[in-house]
Design a protein around this motif. Structure first.
Motif, PDB file in Angstrom:
ATOM      1  N   PRO A   4       5.193   8.383  15.606  1.00 55.60           N
ATOM      2  CA  PRO A   4       5.286   8.424  13.980  1.00 55.60           C
ATOM      3  C   PRO A   4       4.331   7.440  13.384  1.00 55.60           C
ATOM      4  O   PRO A   4       3.942   6.423  13.697  1.00 55.60           O
ATOM      5  CB  PRO A   4       6.799   7.907  13.674  1.00 55.60           C
ATOM      6  N   VAL A   5       3.619   7.920  12.297  1.00 60.76           N
ATOM      7  CA  VAL A   5       2.472   7.328  11.578  1.00 60.76           C
ATOM      8  C   VAL A   5       2.696   7.595  10.071  1.00 60.76           C
ATOM      9  O   VAL A   5       3.259   8.651   9.761  1.00 60.76           O
ATOM     10  CB  VAL A   5       1.154   7.862  11.738  1.00 60.76           C
ATOM     11  N   THR A   6       2.151   6.831   9.451  1.00 60.94           N
ATOM     12  CA  THR A   6       1.857   7.026   7.895  1.00 60.94           C
ATOM     13  C   THR A   6       0.336   6.854   7.633  1.00 60.94           C
ATOM     14  O   THR A   6      -0.372   6.465   8.226  1.00 60.94           O
ATOM     15  CB  THR A   6       2.760   6.004   7.188  1.00 60.94           C
ATOM     16  N   LEU A   7       0.124   7.654   6.356  1.00 61.21           N
ATOM     17  CA  LEU A   7      -0.964   7.678   5.684  1.00 61.21           C
ATOM     18  C   LEU A   7      -1.247   7.021   4.340  1.00 61.21           C
ATOM     19  O   LEU A   7      -0.374   7.360   3.822  1.00 61.21           O
ATOM     20  CB  LEU A   7      -1.555   9.054   5.698  1.00 61.21           C
ATOM     21  N   MET A  64       0.910  -1.093   0.014  1.00 62.91           N
ATOM     22  CA  MET A  64      -0.184   0.117   0.263  1.00 62.91           C
ATOM     23  C   MET A  64       0.826   1.191  -0.057  1.00 62.91           C
ATOM     24  O   MET A  64       1.850   1.207   0.804  1.00 62.91           O
ATOM     25  CB  MET A  64      -1.003   0.037   1.159  1.00 62.91           C
ATOM     26  N   ALA A  65       0.486   2.042  -1.068  1.00 63.96           N
ATOM     27  CA  ALA A  65       1.412   3.282  -1.060  1.00 63.96           C
ATOM     28  C   ALA A  65       1.465   4.191   0.090  1.00 63.96           C
ATOM     29  O   ALA A  65      -0.014   4.482   0.381  1.00 63.96           O
ATOM     30  CB  ALA A  65       1.357   3.947  -2.391  1.00 63.96           C
ATOM     31  N   THR A  66       2.421   4.736   0.657  1.00 62.88           N
ATOM     32  CA  THR A  66       2.430   5.805   1.666  1.00 62.88           C
ATOM     33  C   THR A  66       2.304   7.252   1.022  1.00 62.88           C
ATOM     34  O   THR A  66       3.038   7.461   0.101  1.00 62.88           O
ATOM     35  CB  THR A  66       3.534   5.831   2.588  1.00 62.88           C
ATOM     36  N   LEU A  67       1.141   7.998   1.440  1.00 62.93           N
ATOM     37  CA  LEU A  67       1.021   9.264   0.823  1.00 62.93           C
ATOM     38  C   LEU A  67       1.496  10.230   1.813  1.00 62.93           C
ATOM     39  O   LEU A  67       2.003  11.372   1.421  1.00 62.93           O
ATOM     40  CB  LEU A  67      -0.752   9.501   0.935  1.00 62.93           C
ATOM     41  N   TRP A  68       1.528  10.101   3.191  1.00 65.08           N
ATOM     42  CA  TRP A  68       2.167  10.963   3.973  1.00 65.08           C
ATOM     43  C   TRP A  68       2.790  10.357   5.063  1.00 65.08           C
ATOM     44  O   TRP A  68       2.287   9.352   5.686  1.00 65.08           O
ATOM     45  CB  TRP A  68       0.778  11.716   4.537  1.00 65.08           C
ATOM     46  N   ARG A  69       3.810  10.997   5.706  1.00 65.41           N
ATOM     47  CA  ARG A  69       4.613  10.278   6.776  1.00 65.41           C
ATOM     48  C   ARG A  69       4.925  11.475   7.846  1.00 65.41           C
ATOM     49  O   ARG A  69       5.151  12.733   7.562  1.00 65.41           O
ATOM     50  CB  ARG A  69       5.769   9.835   6.260  1.00 65.41           C
ATOM     51  N   GLY A  70       4.418  11.477   9.229  1.00 69.37           N
ATOM     52  CA  GLY A  70       4.558  12.235  10.183  1.00 69.37           C
ATOM     53  C   GLY A  70       4.219  11.930  11.551  1.00 69.37           C
ATOM     54  O   GLY A  70       4.739  10.727  11.758  1.00 69.37           O
ATOM     55  N   TYR A  71       3.672  12.562  12.196  1.00 68.62           N
ATOM     56  CA  TYR A  71       3.456  12.143  13.654  1.00 68.62           C
ATOM     57  C   TYR A  71       1.821  12.443  14.003  1.00 68.62           C
ATOM     58  O   TYR A  71       1.390  13.364  13.567  1.00 68.62           O
ATOM     59  CB  TYR A  71       4.373  13.048  14.516  1.00 68.62           C
TER      60      TYR A  71
END
Length: 284
Positions: A17-20, A1-8
């Motif tokens: 830390p999380v991914t969307l 699944m492609a990660t669109l956003w990476r942050g907190y």
């Protein structure tokens, strides 16, 4: 699944830390290309200078905001990347509300929220569990595609789901519908009985895109040189006597709650049969 956003994802002083990743996909849809009618070659959109008419190379394209006619403030990728606000990297869960407080008209697009790494997993599970136990949805903001979106974060399955929300100024006022106290109570009672008989549980698999099925059948038939015959769809009959129509509807309603799903399957079967019949006629 492609990660669109990476942050907190942050809850007060606790963050992880999380991914969307997009929770939806349109890859199964049939997409039609635009072709030259004479050659059947695909058409391409070219970027041309509206004054000179000359094609502009992609490397020479910049973005700009028009401040006066013919005058632009130019912005390149470095300018846009330099814009950072807190929600560019952090989804701060500022407020928690009950799910029914958010009108569904505000919900836009869903994304899966996942912990980014093993170290983040414990904090992620604690936040998700606490939200599930309290039955709350967290409200925050996140920057996606040069826009800051209000978002709703809620427990979903074993994790969290983030849904972007429309801003209040993005909604149009509702259509004006004249209210009236003169509603026939008997008619309402009959309509309520029909609703009761058709009540069931939501099953997303029972809703199939029948138009896409018909379009796929049409493409397959034409690819085989066959002609597809599909039944015409008539508009519903005009209701002259509301009470009579409601009574007849109530009589015809089946108690079988699976009827809508069966109807969909029958429609798919009819479409496939039409393709098969058309192909056999062509062969013979």
């Amino acid at each position: 699944m492609a990660t669109l956003w990476r942050g907190y994802l942050r809850l007060s002083l606790v963050s992880c830390p999380v991914t969307l990743a997009p929770a939806t996909s349109e890859s199964s849809r049939i997409r039609l290309n635009q072709l030259n009618k004479a050659t059947h070659h695909r058409l391409r959109v070219k970027m041309v200078d509206e004054e000179s008419g000359e094609e502009v190379d992609r490397a020479d394209i910049v973005k700009g905001y028009q401040i006066e006619k013919g005058q632009y403030v130019l912005l390149d990728d470095e300018d846009l990347e330099a814009i950072e606000i807190e929600s560019s990297k952090t989804i701060d869960l500022e407020t928690f509300v009950d799910a029914d407080e958010i009108d569904r008209i505000y919900f836009e697009k869903p994304y899966y929220v996942a912990p980014d790494g093993e170290v983040a997993a414990e904090t992620y599970r604690v936040i998700a569990r606490a939200m599930r136990d309290k039955g709350k949805i967290g409200l925050g903001r996140v920057v996606l595609s040069t826009r800051e979106h209000p978002v709703a974060v809620e427990p979903h399955g074993g994790g969290l789901l983030l849904t972007t929300l429309r801003a209040a100024n993005e909604l149009r006022p509702p259509m004006a519908i004249e209210e009236s106290d003169e509603v026939n109570d008997e008619a309402v009672g009959l309509a309520s009985m029909i609703i009761d008989k058709r009540s069931g549980r939501f099953n997303p698999k029972s809703f199939h895109d029948r138009y896409q099925d018909a379009l796929r059948a049409l493409v397959e038939a034409k690819a085989k040189g066959s002609k597809l015959s599909l039944p015409s769809v008539r508009a519903p009959a005009k209701v002259v006597d509301l009470m009579e129509a409601l009574k007849r509807s109530l009589d015809s309603v089946s108690l079988d709650k699976k009827k809508p799903a069966k109807a969909t399957l029958k429609a798919v079967a009819r479409t496939k049969a039409a393709v098969s019949g058309a192909t056999k006629r062509k062969v013979s």
